[in-house]
Design an enzyme around this catalytic site. Structure first.
Site, PDB file in Angstrom:
ATOM      1  N   ASP A 112      22.207 -10.150 -55.416  1.00 22.07           N
ATOM      2  CA  ASP A 112      21.982  -8.705 -55.465  1.00 22.07           C
ATOM      3  C   ASP A 112      22.664  -8.012 -54.277  1.00 22.07           C
ATOM      4  OD1 ASP A 112      20.402  -9.045 -57.683  1.00 22.07           O
ATOM      5  OD2 ASP A 112      18.519  -9.029 -56.555  1.00 22.07           O
TER       6      ASP A 112
HETATM    7  N1  URA Z   1      16.912 -13.561 -57.266  1.00 21.36           N
HETATM    8  C1  URA Z   1      16.863 -12.246 -56.952  1.00 21.36           C
HETATM    9  O1  URA Z   1      15.872 -11.578 -57.195  1.00 21.36           O
HETATM   10  N2  URA Z   1      17.957 -11.696 -56.350  1.00 21.36           N
HETATM   11  C2  URA Z   1      19.052 -12.408 -56.031  1.00 21.36           C
HETATM   12  O2  URA Z   1      20.002 -11.850 -55.459  1.00 21.36           O
HETATM   13  C3  URA Z   1      19.086 -13.769 -56.354  1.00 21.36           C
HETATM   14  C4  URA Z   1      17.986 -14.322 -56.983  1.00 21.36           C
END
Ligand code: URA
Length: 267
Positions: A112
């Protein structure tokens, strides 16, 4: 071009191997009519080519077969989206890796915008596809700073396999870490009323860690990925990349159960 010719292969596989894009991305490039073989547009997904003799071009640029694939890891900082370009001009991870030296690099999976940690890049579409395939169960380890004091029991739903809006999750080993672990990741003390939790996923659904911990009423404040399969970030600085060692590449290939590169198997 006969089936048994050792240099015959499907065009989308050739493109993925040559690092143009992932296998699926290569198919999209083909169906968009951007690929030519000996000057003729090749948009049929079944098209086979002779890797020794046929001239393949994408957008008029020759695709060279046989270049050694590249593998590198980035310690992704927060504030970058996991894509190689963004029409809206937001900062993307492409800015942080040497795309001019290694054209065709792409990220394997995604983190993310606000997640930090190990992001693997490669030009090897086959390996990327294998690593992301749900059947391979390649483990991703996350460390989350979460709101609230977490007891070990509260993590039981993660360990036994919880159900999210998009379906049941595989059991995910999870445990509460000591405050010292937080210092190792973020170089700060754990704020009062927060905890540090480690979660291991063998699948990769959107926002999965955040959604799992939100479901047990401990929203994620910060998320970091110190390990992807057999790869560990170690002391690589945030925002910095490095090439994988030969040993790491071999362990990655073993984790994805991929045969050596440049074989001529169809698949
Ligand atoms: N899970 C999440 O919530 N965000 C990420 O970036 C990776 C795994």
């Amino acid at each position: 071009m006969s089936e048994t010719h050792p240099h015959t292969m499907r065009l989308q596989r050739f493109l993925a191997r040559a690092g143009v894009a992932s296998r699926r991305g290569s198919e999209a490039i083909m169906t968009a009519g951007r690929v030519t073989v000996n000057g003729q547009v090749a948009s049929e997904l079944g098209t086979k080519i002779d890797t020794e003799r046929d001239v393949v071009e994408v957008d008029g640029k020759r695709v060279v077969w046989g270049d050694t694939p590249v593998y590198l890891m980035l310690n992704k900082p927060a504030g970058f989206i996991t894509t190689m370009s963004d029409p809206q001009g937001r900062p993307c991870v492409a800015k942080l890796v040497p795309t001019d030296r290694y054209p065709g690099l792409f990220p394997v999976g995604r983190l993310d915008f606000d997640t930090t940690g190990l992001l693997l890049f490669t030009t090897d579409g086959d390996l990327a596809q294998a690593l992301l395939h749900p059947s391979r169960h390649v483990t991703k380890r996350y460390v989350a700073l979460v709101d609230g004091r977490v007891s070990d029991d509260e993590l039981e739903p993660l360990r036994s396999g919880m159900i999210l809006d998009d379906g049941p999750c595989k059991p995910a080993p999870a445990r509460v870490l000591t405050p010292r672990a937080a210092r190792a990741v973020w170089n700060t003390a754990v704020p009062r009323g927060a905890s540090v939790v480690e979660v291991e996923l063998s699948e990769g659904r959107k926002n999965q860690v955040k959604r799992m911990l939100g479901r047990v009423h401990h929203p994620v404040l910060r998320l970091h990925r110190p390990a992807f399969g057999p790869l560990e970030l170690g002391d690589l600085e945030r925002g910095v990349w490095r090439l994988l060692t030969d040993g790491e590449i071999a362990r990655l290939r073993a984790a994805a159960a991929v045969s050596e590169p440049h074989d001529s198997k169809e698949g």
